[in-house]
Design a protein around this motif. Sequence first.
Motif, mmCIF file in Angstrom:
data_model
loop_
_atom_site.group_PDB
_atom_site.id
_atom_site.type_symbol
_atom_site.label_atom_id
_atom_site.label_comp_id
_atom_site.label_asym_id
_atom_site.label_seq_id
_atom_site.Cartn_x
_atom_site.Cartn_y
_atom_site.Cartn_z
ATOM 1 N N GLY A 159 0.818 -1.211 0.000
ATOM 2 C CA GLY A 159 0.000 0.000 0.000
ATOM 3 C C GLY A 159 0.852 1.261 0.000
ATOM 4 O O GLY A 159 0.532 2.246 -0.663
ATOM 5 N N SER B 156 2.185 1.761 -3.518
ATOM 6 C CA SER B 156 1.118 2.185 -4.425
ATOM 7 C C SER B 156 0.737 3.643 -4.232
ATOM 8 O O SER B 156 0.491 4.362 -5.197
ATOM 9 C CB SER B 156 -0.121 1.318 -4.226
ATOM 10 N N LYS B 157 0.683 4.075 -2.990
ATOM 11 C CA LYS B 157 0.277 5.452 -2.706
ATOM 12 C C LYS B 157 1.371 6.464 -3.004
ATOM 13 O O LYS B 157 1.091 7.570 -3.445
ATOM 14 C CB LYS B 157 -0.154 5.585 -1.247
ATOM 15 N N LEU B 158 2.622 6.088 -2.745
ATOM 16 C CA LEU B 158 3.706 7.060 -2.896
ATOM 17 C C LEU B 158 4.349 7.100 -4.277
ATOM 18 O O LEU B 158 5.075 8.031 -4.589
ATOM 19 C CB LEU B 158 4.769 6.825 -1.832
#
Length: 170
Positions: A29, A32-34
Motif C-alpha cells: 500500500g 502504491s500510494k507514494l
Amino acid sequence: MTLFKTNTAAFVDDKAGVREGLIFPSLGGFYSKLEPVFYALLRFVFGIVIFTHGLPKALGISHGSMADPMAGSTHLIQNVMGLPFAPQLAFLVMLLETLGALMLAIGLCSRLVALAITIQMIGICYALGPTWPWIDRGIEYPALMAFLALYIAVRGSGSFSVDRKLRVSI
C-alpha cells in the motif's frame, strides 16, 4: 499499480499486469500510494537540475569551470559538432534549459520537453564521446540524463502536474 492481498502474501500488479511478490507485503500500500508522489519529485528535481545549467547561460554568468557557458555552448555546437547556426542553436539550448526545465518541473508539456532534452543529451554524448567518466568530461552524466528524459517522455507528466490539472497531454 494495483495491490492484491491473499491469505499469505501480497502482490503488486504493474500496468502490464505482471505480478511482483513482495517480501514485505505490508509495504504494498505504501508503494502504491507514494509512487505518483515520488515520480512527481523525480520530474521536479530533474527539471531543476537542467534549470541550473540554463540559468547561467541566460544571465551570462559563470557556471562551474565555464566562465561563459553560452560561449561554451556555441563553441561546442559550432566547432565540435560542426553544426551551422551555432549562436541560434545555443539560444535554443538556453531556452530549453530554462523555460523548458521549469515546464518540466511543474509538469507542463513534459513529454515534449523531455523528448527535446533527450535529443540534446544525445547530442552532448556525441560531442563529448567516446570518453565515459564524467570526471573527465565524458558522457556518463549526459547518457544517464538522456535515459531519464526518455523515461519522462514516455511516462508523461504524471498525477501531480499542470498537465493533469488542465486535463491535457501530448
